[in-house]
Design a protein around this motif. Structure first.
Motif, PDB file in Angstrom:
ATOM      1  N   PHE A 194      34.150  40.420  36.372  1.00  9.95           N
ATOM      2  CA  PHE A 194      33.709  39.034  36.331  1.00  9.95           C
ATOM      3  C   PHE A 194      32.261  38.771  36.567  1.00  9.95           C
ATOM      4  O   PHE A 194      31.706  37.831  35.980  1.00  9.95           O
ATOM      5  N   ALA A 217      37.300  33.568  37.541  1.00  6.34           N
ATOM      6  CA  ALA A 217      36.719  34.227  38.822  1.00  6.34           C
ATOM      7  C   ALA A 217      37.282  33.741  39.862  1.00  6.34           C
ATOM      8  O   ALA A 217      37.709  34.471  40.700  1.00  6.34           O
ATOM      9  N   VAL A 256      30.302  37.208  42.828  1.00  7.77           N
ATOM     10  CA  VAL A 256      31.340  37.982  42.388  1.00  7.77           C
ATOM     11  C   VAL A 256      30.990  39.451  43.461  1.00  7.77           C
ATOM     12  O   VAL A 256      32.375  39.963  44.147  1.00  7.77           O
ATOM     13  N   TYR A 297      37.631  43.454  40.240  1.00  4.21           N
ATOM     14  CA  TYR A 297      37.109  42.096  40.273  1.00  4.21           C
ATOM     15  C   TYR A 297      35.478  42.011  39.940  1.00  4.21           C
ATOM     16  O   TYR A 297      34.992  40.780  39.289  1.00  4.21           O
TER      17      TYR A 297
END
Lengths: 315, 214
Positions: free
Chosen positions: A163, A229, A81, A160
């Motif tokens: 995630f 994700a 991630v 993001y």
């Protein structure tokens, strides 16, 4: 802009006033000062210092995450991630370089809320709460120092990061159990359609030659967490309209569920037709990877179909 | 200079946060392990002996101290564990949800409703968390509650929020986990099991609350 010295000039013995020119330049300068300036190196360094300080502040709550990512299969995508997040920011580098730097005071309440969450989460030993505030503090810092234009091009990369944050274990455990029950039920139905005799008892699937348990690791939750994700990253990396991006991200959930149930059904059918070797082989142990690959293929297929639909609608 | 001012403001906010986290006093325990011995040996019609099987009530390595008893009332048997958890400002010192009831070879965890009118300083009906664990042909009924001081929490999330509040504002982080397990009868006799369990829960809570309230 070159400076113009305002003075009266004599042209052919006639004095021409430069006052009009003076007024025009003053107006131009006023407009120039109102237009936000593109970020200078100093501005970016300043923002970098603030973000580095934020990460340093969060170091104690982030330190435990790699251990959790490596310990639980449902969280192993966490390692990817931050890298994907960095890539999403890197892709925006040209837009970010051209974006005007005009810090907004609206960033202060965002930072305060995030820091409040950090204090509460850290003092109460609730890491989820503390970690969840990291993307928020980064967002607030960028808004405060860089302004809304910088936020506009960077928020996806920052958001993001959510995630990578493990869900609270209490919630994860409850979701995993419900998913196991659901997966076992659907698998039993699918097996009956395939002509495989099966007796389902909760999360247990009793076949004629073996009993199988849909364990925590077999549930769809790990697959869904990782694929959500993946779906979000995939949709952001392609130049796509927003609606296709949204569909691709959300599609990862049913796709993950469907592909995991497909895997369990194939394994159970394999046990019935071939024997216990079907669960004692390498393919079963790499089940998560096979689900992942299968979903990637399905995502690409959906993406292609959506693009065609989009083009037809436009034409 | 405008951006410099913004940077200073941001860094100041971060510094203040770091200072708050640094100077926070350590979490203390207020409950004495001795209060666990208030668990009565003869609550109502039940009579108890020391010890309870780990198969029915798993031992949590995070518990600071626990009293475990086996109670009998005619042909009915019940196992009770009262465990003290302390300094719970960290995940590693809390009761693990994997150790509340057995999870090995469990096919179904069936939630059941158990509303108990608990004795103590305030009489109030509380919905306790209760589940029937299906392990092959055997079934086990387990009910449990968390207790901070005299306050009972039958819901895991409510307990976690209450513990958060307690840890942050009072810097106290101890709580009790009280578990009762009994072999579950067939479904048509489930009500009898629940009545017996409610009666035992009420006696246990009454005794513990009286001791803690001293």
């Amino acid at each position: 802009m070159n400076p113009i010295v305002a003075r009266d000039e004599a042209v052919n013995g006639v004095v021409v006033s430069n006052k009009g020119v003076q007024d025009f330049v003053a107006r131009e300068n006023a407009v120039d000062s109102a237009v936000p300036q593109v970020g200078s190196t100093l501005s970016w360094i300043t923002l970098g210092v603030a973000l580095a300080a934020a990460l340093a502040l969060y170091a104690p709550v982030l330190a435990g995450m790699p251990k959790e990512w490596s310990e639980f299969p449902s969280l192993s995508h966490g390692f990817a991630v931050p890298l994907i997040s960095a890539y999403l920011l890197w892709r925006q580098r040209q837009l970010l370089a051209q974006a005007p730097f005009e810090g907004s005071s609206m960033g202060v309440p965002v930072i305060l809320v995030a820091l409040g969450m950090l204090v509460i989460g850290s003092m109460a030993g609730e890491p989820f709460f503390a970690r969840l505030s990291l993307p928020l503090v980064l967002f607030g810092t960028i808004l405060f120092l860089g302004g809304p234009h910088i936020v506009r091009h960077s928020w996806v990369g920052i958001a993001y990061l959510v995630f990578m944050i493990p869900l609270p274990y209490l919630t994860l455990k409850a979701l995993t159990y419900q998913s196991r029950i659901f997966d076992a039920g659907v698998t039993a139905t699918a097996l009956r359609w395939l002509g495989v005799p099966v007796l389902r008892d909760g999360v247990m699937l009793h076949l004629s030659n073996m009993s199988l348990e849909v364990a925590d690791d077999c549930s769809s939750i790990p697959a869904i967490a990782a694929l959500l994700a993946l779906g979000a990253a995939y949709s952001q990396m392609q130049p796509r309209p927003t609606w296709i991006r949204a569909v691709l991200t959300l599609a990862a959930v049913p796709l993950g569920l469907a592909s995991n149930i497909f895997r369990i059904t194939v394994t159970a059918a394999g046990v019935h037709y071939i024997g216990p070797i079907a669960v004692q082989n390498v393919v079963h142990h790499f089940g998560g990877t096979s689900v992942f690959l299968l979903t990637v293929v399905l995502l690409v297929i959906i993406d292609t179909l959506l693009l065609r639909v989009g083009k037809r609608t436009l034409s | 200079m405008r951006i410099g001012w913004r940077l200073s403001t941001t860094l100041s906010l971060f510094a203040v946060t770091a200072a708050i986290l640094h100077v926070a006093p350590p979490v203390k325990g207020a409950m004495s392990p001795v209060s666990l011995y208030a668990l009565p040996t003869t609550p109502g019609m039940w009579s108890g002996v020391e010890g309870a099987p780990e198969d029915a009530l798993p031992i949590d390595p995070n518990e600071k101290f626990s009293v475990r008893r086996t109670y009998r009332n005619g042909d009915r048997v019940a196992w009770v564990s009262v465990a003290l958890f302390g300094d719970q400002d960290g995940e590693a010192r809390r009761a693990s949800i994997n150790k509340i009831y057995p999870l090995r070879n469990v096919s179904i965890i069936e939630p059941v409703s158990l509303i108990v009118s608990l004795n103590g300083p305030v009489t109030s009906p509380v919905a306790l968390r209760a589940v029937v664990i299906h392990q092959g042909s055997q079934q086990l009924l387990v009910a449990y509650w968390h207790q901070i001081g005299n306050q009972v929490y039958g819901n895991d999330y409510r307990f976690r929020f209450a513990l958060m509040r307690e840890v942050i504002f009072a810097r106290r982080g101890d709580s009790l986990l009280v578990r009762i397990a009994t072999p579950a009868s067939p479904e048509f006799r489930r009500a009898d099991d629940l009545t017996a369990m409610a009666e035992l829960a009420s006696s246990i809570h009454g005794a513990l609350t009286q001791e803690i309230g001293k």
